[in-house]
Design a protein around this motif. Structure first.
Motif, PDB file in Angstrom:
ATOM      1  N   GLU A   6       0.549  -1.140   0.198  1.00 53.46           N
ATOM      2  CA  GLU A   6       0.351   0.315  -0.349  1.00 53.46           C
ATOM      3  C   GLU A   6       0.762   1.395  -0.515  1.00 53.46           C
ATOM      4  N   ILE A   7       1.902   1.201   0.599  1.00 52.29           N
ATOM      5  CA  ILE A   7       2.965   2.773   0.413  1.00 52.29           C
ATOM      6  C   ILE A   7       2.414   3.015  -0.554  1.00 52.29           C
ATOM      7  N   PRO A   8       3.229   2.722  -2.157  1.00 49.78           N
ATOM      8  CA  PRO A   8       2.810   3.813  -2.892  1.00 49.78           C
ATOM      9  C   PRO A   8       2.236   4.252  -2.694  1.00 49.78           C
ATOM     10  N   ARG A   9       0.693   4.077  -2.809  1.00 46.93           N
ATOM     11  CA  ARG A   9      -1.126   4.678  -2.958  1.00 46.93           C
ATOM     12  C   ARG A   9      -1.072   5.721  -1.841  1.00 46.93           C
ATOM     13  N   LEU A  10       0.466   5.435  -1.042  1.00 46.77           N
ATOM     14  CA  LEU A  10      -0.225   6.622  -0.016  1.00 46.77           C
ATOM     15  C   LEU A  10       0.436   7.291   0.167  1.00 46.77           C
ATOM     16  N   ARG A  11       2.036   7.033  -0.732  1.00 57.05           N
ATOM     17  CA  ARG A  11       2.916   8.166  -0.802  1.00 57.05           C
ATOM     18  C   ARG A  11       1.746   9.260  -2.173  1.00 57.05           C
ATOM     19  N   ARG A  12       1.469   8.440  -3.019  1.00 58.48           N
ATOM     20  CA  ARG A  12       1.204   9.833  -3.800  1.00 58.48           C
ATOM     21  C   ARG A  12      -0.631  10.690  -3.336  1.00 58.48           C
ATOM     22  N   TYR A  13      -1.054   9.695  -2.424  1.00 59.84           N
ATOM     23  CA  TYR A  13      -2.225  10.666  -1.600  1.00 59.84           C
ATOM     24  C   TYR A  13      -2.159  12.187  -1.276  1.00 59.84           C
ATOM     25  N   ALA A  14      -0.708  11.060  -0.069  1.00 60.89           N
ATOM     26  CA  ALA A  14       0.120  11.820   0.712  1.00 60.89           C
ATOM     27  C   ALA A  14       0.842  13.293  -0.107  1.00 60.89           C
ATOM     28  N   ARG A  15       1.425  12.740  -0.944  1.00 61.24           N
ATOM     29  CA  ARG A  15       2.006  14.199  -1.944  1.00 61.24           C
ATOM     30  C   ARG A  15       1.140  15.198  -2.273  1.00 61.24           C
ATOM     31  N   LEU A  58      -5.871   2.340   5.829  1.00 61.74           N
ATOM     32  CA  LEU A  58      -4.923   3.186   5.975  1.00 61.74           C
ATOM     33  C   LEU A  58      -5.970   4.435   5.721  1.00 61.74           C
ATOM     34  N   PHE A  59      -6.126   4.886   5.111  1.00 60.98           N
ATOM     35  CA  PHE A  59      -6.663   6.645   4.919  1.00 60.98           C
ATOM     36  C   PHE A  59      -6.816   7.305   6.025  1.00 60.98           C
ATOM     37  N   SER A  60      -7.916   6.381   6.685  1.00 55.89           N
ATOM     38  CA  SER A  60      -9.006   6.516   7.854  1.00 55.89           C
ATOM     39  C   SER A  60      -7.802   7.241   7.992  1.00 55.89           C
ATOM     40  N   ILE A  61      -6.438   6.131   8.654  1.00 58.54           N
ATOM     41  CA  ILE A  61      -5.188   6.851   9.516  1.00 58.54           C
ATOM     42  C   ILE A  61      -4.338   8.414   9.517  1.00 58.54           C
ATOM     43  N   MET A  62      -3.891   8.008   8.139  1.00 59.70           N
ATOM     44  CA  MET A  62      -3.755   9.689   7.508  1.00 59.70           C
ATOM     45  C   MET A  62      -4.275  10.552   7.972  1.00 59.70           C
ATOM     46  N   HIS A  63      -5.777  10.285   7.530  1.00 59.85           N
ATOM     47  CA  HIS A  63      -6.628  11.448   7.749  1.00 59.85           C
ATOM     48  C   HIS A  63      -6.539  12.015   9.137  1.00 59.85           C
ATOM     49  N   ASN A  64      -6.565  11.271  10.147  1.00 60.60           N
ATOM     50  CA  ASN A  64      -6.459  11.561  11.480  1.00 60.60           C
ATOM     51  C   ASN A  64      -5.351  12.241  11.890  1.00 60.60           C
ATOM     52  N   ILE A  65      -4.237  11.089  11.208  1.00 54.87           N
ATOM     53  CA  ILE A  65      -2.620  12.410  11.652  1.00 54.87           C
ATOM     54  C   ILE A  65      -2.846  13.510  11.076  1.00 54.87           C
ATOM     55  N   PHE A  66      -3.243  13.462   9.894  1.00 57.13           N
ATOM     56  CA  PHE A  66      -2.924  14.809   8.568  1.00 57.13           C
ATOM     57  C   PHE A  66      -4.092  15.450   9.818  1.00 57.13           C
TER      58      PHE A  66
END
Lengths: 252, 167
Positions: free
Chosen positions: B10-19, B55-63
């Motif tokens: 999932e890392i490449p996708r998480l990186r794309r979204y985060a970028r 993972l997107f929901s975790i990233m959302h909470n952190i962001f």
């Protein structure tokens, strides 16, 4: 038959390609009579395309090692140590450095080696566009560059006899300094990586050790000031055969 | 597939979204790293299903919690995408800069929805789950975000939404 009312949600779902055929036709018919909204929907689609065009390339970038390491997390350490200790018994005899019942976990200096190597393998071996930094076509440059960065002469072994050709190499950050990774590929596209670490302290030669982490098998050993790890997603005997060839070339 | 392999995939996708979300390569990878670490810590809470959405929901909470903290500069604005070569942007690079600038000017809640739907192809329902909001809110943010981005990219002021209920 076809509802005359189209709500905004459906227009977005239409732009995102998420409507069933019947509703899609209804929306198309409606848009036919509403050119202003037709224009808006077309622009939403272009936005999606532009987003992909702009950010999809991120997916092809090499994953930074710190992220791969974060994904590995501390949880897999225990199984790895256990696997290493168990498999050491099996492998020792084959290679001729039998560990004879030694079930102690690997010392810290070697413990991180297969793990780091397996992570680096998992990260870079699936790379399609950027598997290496310097390709095998520039082998002289590759050797000179990596030797300079590791501060010692370093030559990638040739594994043609084992069916693997050198793809190239890259430099990675290690725990104590730069690390080199050479990548090999066979005719079927299967990849192997040789991870070479330079240690600050001279160590005695160690036996071949074997670890398996999440499908990646790793044979690793220390030799003087270098730590080596050969990683591949293949059966242990096959990997051992190649590891032995690597060892022999490094110690003619 | 093991936990490690599943998350690594999932890392490449998480990186794309985060970028796209942060507009900054380093900050994006910091966000991905925080996400991975928290995901591993909470791994027992993950129920087999859509790992990406979780993972997107975790990233959302952190962001979001990072955004709440006072920062001297909330978003790098013109300095987005520093990994591009330092020469005058042309063609694709210019278009990329315009798009990144446009995204940066969207309110975070609209940017998140627009990216999860338009870039990550999450369903509206999964987007709602990842962000912890009702689907209706997803749709209204999507609508406002798209309209605003359209106006920004067209170089104009954000137009009044043309999109009320259309009969």
């Amino acid at each position: 038959m076809i509802a005359k009312t189209i709500n905004e949600q459906e227009l977005h779902a239409y732009a995102d390609g998420r409507l069933e055929a019947a509703r899609r036709e209804a929306v198309e018919a409606w848009l036919h009579d509403h050119p202003e909204m037709r224009q808006a929907v077309a622009e939403w689609r272009i936005q999606n395309e532009r987003l992909h065009h702009a950010f999809d390339p991120v997916m092809n970038e090499a994953v930074p090692v710190r992220l791969a390491a974060a994904a590995a997390g501390p949880v897999s350490l225990v199984p790895l140590r256990l696997a290493a200790a168990v498999v050491c018994l099996a492998v020792g005899g084959v290679v001729g450095y039998a560990l004879r019942g030694e079930t102690m976990p690997s010392p810290p200096a070697t413990a991180s080696l297969p793990r780091q190597a397996a992570i680096a393998h998992a990260v870079f071996s699936p790379e399609v566009r950027h598997p290496v930094e310097v390709g095998a076509a520039e082998e002289a440059h590759l050797v000179a560059w990596l030797s300079k960065r590791l501060g010692a002469e370093l030559k990638p072994p040739h594994l043609s006899a084992q069916g693997f050709e050198l793809v190239g190499g890259r430099l990675l950050p290690g725990e104590a300094g730069p690390v080199a990774q050479f990548m090999y590929q066979d005719a079927r596209g299967q990849r192997l990586t040789l991870y070479v670490r330079r240690d600050t302290q001279d160590s005695r030669e160690t036996a071949f050790r074997y670890a398996r982490e999440n499908g990646v098998g790793v044979f690793y050993w220390l030799d003087g000031r270098f730590g080596y790890a050969l990683s591949g997603e293949m059966e242990k005997p096959d990997l051992l055969r190649i590891a032995t060839a690597v060892y022999q070339q490094l110690n003619p | 597939m093991s936990q490690h392999e599943a998350i690594v995939a999932e890392i490449p996708r998480l990186r794309r979204y985060a970028r796209a979300l942060t507009g900054d390569a380093v900050r994006a990878d910091d966000l991905v790293q925080d996400t991975l670490e928290r995901a591993l810590g909470k791994w027992s809470l993950w129920r087999p299903g859509k790992l990406g959405g979780w993972l997107f929901s975790i990233m959302h909470n952190i962001f979001v919690s990072q955004m709440r903290r006072p920062r001297p500069i909330d978003f790098p604005g013109d300095e987005v995408l520093p990994d591009l070569p330092m020469r005058a942007p042309q063609g694709d690079a210019l278009e990329l800069r315009d798009l990144a600038n446009g995204l940066a000017q969207l309110p975070v809640e609209q940017r998140e929805v627009l990216l999860l739907v338009g870039l990550e192809n999450l369903s509206y329902e999964d987007t709602a789950k990842a962000l912890g909001i009702p689907v209706g809110t997803v749709m209204s943010r999507l609508s406002r975000g798209r309209e605003r981005l359209r106006a920004l990219l067209a170089g104009g002021e954000a137009a009044e939404s043309r999109l009320k209920m259309i009969k």
